[in-house]
Design a protein around this motif. Structure first.
Motif, short mmCIF file in Angstrom:
data_model
loop_
_atom_site.label_atom_id
_atom_site.label_comp_id
_atom_site.label_asym_id
_atom_site.label_seq_id
_atom_site.Cartn_x
_atom_site.Cartn_y
_atom_site.Cartn_z
N ASP A 154 0.81 -1.22 0.00
CA ASP A 154 0.00 0.00 0.00
C ASP A 154 0.84 1.27 0.00
O ASP A 154 0.30 2.38 -0.02
N ARG A 155 2.17 1.12 0.00
CA ARG A 155 3.06 2.28 -0.11
C ARG A 155 3.73 2.36 -1.48
O ARG A 155 4.59 3.20 -1.70
N LEU A 156 3.33 1.47 -2.39
CA LEU A 156 3.97 1.39 -3.70
C LEU A 156 3.03 1.84 -4.81
O LEU A 156 1.81 1.62 -4.74
N HIS A 157 3.60 2.45 -5.83
CA HIS A 157 2.88 2.81 -7.05
C HIS A 157 3.82 2.52 -8.21
O HIS A 157 4.94 3.04 -8.26
N LEU A 158 3.38 1.69 -9.14
CA LEU A 158 4.20 1.31 -10.29
C LEU A 158 3.93 2.26 -11.46
O LEU A 158 2.77 2.48 -11.83
N ILE A 159 4.99 2.81 -12.02
CA ILE A 159 4.90 3.62 -13.24
C ILE A 159 5.58 2.83 -14.35
O ILE A 159 6.79 2.61 -14.31
N ILE A 160 4.80 2.37 -15.31
CA ILE A 160 5.35 1.61 -16.43
C ILE A 160 5.76 2.59 -17.53
O ILE A 160 4.93 3.34 -18.04
N LEU A 161 7.04 2.57 -17.86
CA LEU A 161 7.60 3.47 -18.87
C LEU A 161 7.76 2.75 -20.20
O LEU A 161 8.06 1.56 -20.24
N ASP A 162 7.59 3.49 -21.29
CA ASP A 162 7.80 2.91 -22.60
C ASP A 162 8.25 4.00 -23.56
O ASP A 162 8.18 5.20 -23.25
N ARG A 163 8.71 3.56 -24.70
CA ARG A 163 9.19 4.45 -25.76
C ARG A 163 9.07 3.69 -27.07
O ARG A 163 9.15 2.46 -27.09
N LEU A 191 13.41 -9.54 -24.91
CA LEU A 191 12.98 -10.11 -23.64
C LEU A 191 12.67 -9.02 -22.61
O LEU A 191 11.69 -9.12 -21.86
N ALA A 192 13.49 -7.97 -22.58
CA ALA A 192 13.24 -6.88 -21.64
C ALA A 192 11.91 -6.20 -21.92
O ALA A 192 11.18 -5.83 -21.00
N THR A 193 11.59 -6.04 -23.20
CA THR A 193 10.32 -5.41 -23.57
C THR A 193 9.14 -6.29 -23.17
O THR A 193 8.16 -5.81 -22.59
N LEU A 194 9.23 -7.57 -23.47
CA LEU A 194 8.13 -8.49 -23.15
C LEU A 194 7.92 -8.64 -21.65
O LEU A 194 6.82 -8.97 -21.20
N ASN A 195 8.96 -8.37 -20.88
CA ASN A 195 8.84 -8.56 -19.43
C ASN A 195 7.83 -7.62 -18.78
O ASN A 195 7.45 -7.80 -17.62
N VAL A 196 7.37 -6.62 -19.54
CA VAL A 196 6.31 -5.75 -19.02
C VAL A 196 5.09 -6.57 -18.62
O VAL A 196 4.35 -6.22 -17.68
N ILE A 197 4.86 -7.67 -19.31
CA ILE A 197 3.71 -8.52 -19.01
C ILE A 197 3.81 -9.06 -17.59
O ILE A 197 2.83 -9.05 -16.83
N ARG A 198 5.00 -9.51 -17.20
CA ARG A 198 5.20 -10.06 -15.86
C ARG A 198 5.19 -8.96 -14.80
O ARG A 198 4.66 -9.14 -13.70
N VAL A 199 5.79 -7.81 -15.12
CA VAL A 199 5.86 -6.72 -14.16
C VAL A 199 4.46 -6.20 -13.84
O VAL A 199 4.08 -6.03 -12.67
N GLU A 200 3.66 -5.97 -14.88
CA GLU A 200 2.31 -5.45 -14.64
C GLU A 200 1.44 -6.50 -13.96
O GLU A 200 0.62 -6.17 -13.09
N ALA A 201 1.61 -7.77 -14.32
CA ALA A 201 0.83 -8.83 -13.67
C ALA A 201 1.13 -8.88 -12.18
O ALA A 201 0.22 -9.09 -11.36
#
Length: 334
Positions: A154-163, A191-201
């Motif tokens: 409850d102290r975390l907020h994820l900001i997903i960055l892209d370009r 692989l680094a780009t696709l890992n957004v799927i795991r990070v957001e999940a």
């Protein structure tokens, strides 16, 4: 495991595992290259080492004293260091990949110095990005490591960055081709780009709020930055001069930078990686060095599709409908 040459079938196998967030990834062998990684590890073992180093610090912090932490993640070269400096300009302690610094020390067998978040100063910002040298750097999930180490969700907020992936890949090749082979960089980039799927999940699973931000929003830097700060509940800290006046900054990794850099093994230091900027702004990258084969591979693994999704989410999250209208397509078409 190292992609010394680009084995497409092996890359496709790993990509499928990443897309499916396969538990078997934790048993993935990480073979040392003798430079950026000096000891053999499994991906899960490496994550446990980093969790252990961080939890030794976090367990000494009373739960009510953990500061709110805005954790920005994306693959490397998405404008994250400039964004970190922007947060530093408005007074937030802004850290440069503290989780990956612990991971890199673990990879090289160095006693990993942990990270101690400042408490009592209000919210914090960290950027922790994926890549470029090793598969381990592409597949670690910093948010999951923080949570497992004891940082309260409850102290975390994820900001997903892209370009735009074409622009971003061109930057990878310019900055690191003298250190890592073209094929290995290309495989790691995918692989680094696709890992957004795991990070957001991970964030969705653990109840951590998620905000999307694409570098292309900084074509209108003041408007985009203000929208981001307002969305994060930091609107009272925002000033336009924090965006437009960086004249006192000698370089983003220099002594006058507002970014707090960690101790990492010397082998990871790249002179000139972060250049002087007079303000926070969009940076266009020359993409003429990319080949048709490079671009075909981005298409094959659906990276432009992921980017378009990021643009759409950024526009929706921040109320910036023009982000989607201003070249949501990758910048270089072949």
């Amino acid at each position: 495991m190292a992609l010394s040459g680009l084995n497409i079938s092996e890359l496709a196998r790993l990509a499928d595992m990443v897309r499916g967030d396969a538990p078997a990834l934790m048993s993935l062998p990480l073979e040392p290259d003798g430079k950026y990684q000096t000891r053999p590890l499994l991906l899960g073992q490496l994550a446990c080492d980093v969790v252990g180093a961080l939890s030794a610090v976090f367990r000494r912090i009373p739960p009510e004293e953990f500061p709110d932490l805005h954790c920005a993640w994306g693959r490397a070269r998405v404008g994250s260091t400039a964004l970190a400096n922007l947060f530093g300009m408005v007074g937030l302690p802004a850290y440069y990949q503290p989780v990956k610094a612990v991971l890199r020390n673990a990879l090289t067998g160095t006693r990993p110095d942990s990270w101690t978040p400042r408490s009592g100063d209000g919210p914090l910002f960290i950027k922790d990005v994926a890549g470029p040298y090793l598969i381990a750097e592409c597949l670690y999930v910093p948010l999951e490591i923080l949570l497992q180490a004891g940082y309260p969700a409850d102290r975390l907020h994820l900001i997903i960055l892209d370009r735009d992936p074409v622009q971003s890949l061109a930057s990878w090749l310019e900055k690191w081709s003298e250190r890592v082979s073209h094929d290995r960089l290309l495989g790691n980039f995918i692989l680094a780009t696709l890992n957004v799927i795991r990070v957001e999940a991970c964030a969705r699973r653990c109840g951590v709020p998620v905000t999307h931000y694409v570098h292309e929003a900084s074509r209108r830097p003041v408007v985009a930055a203000e929208a981001l700060f307002r969305h994060l509940g930091l609107g009272d800290r925002f000033t336009a001069t924090a965006v437009t006046d960086w004249r006192t900054i000698d370089a983003l990794d220099g002594e006058t930078s507002q970014v707090i850099f960690p101790d990492e093994p010397d082998v990871y230091h790249v002179p000139g990686l972060h250049k002087t900027e007079p303000e926070y702004r969009y940076r266009h990258r020359d993409t003429q060095g990319l080949t048709d084969a490079d671009l075909d591979l981005l298409d094959r693994f659906s990276l432009p599709e992921l980017y378009r999704s990021s643009v759409s989410h950024c526009a929706q999250d921040l109320g910036l409908s023009w982000v989607g209208a201003e070249r949501a397509e990758p910048a270089c078409v072949h």
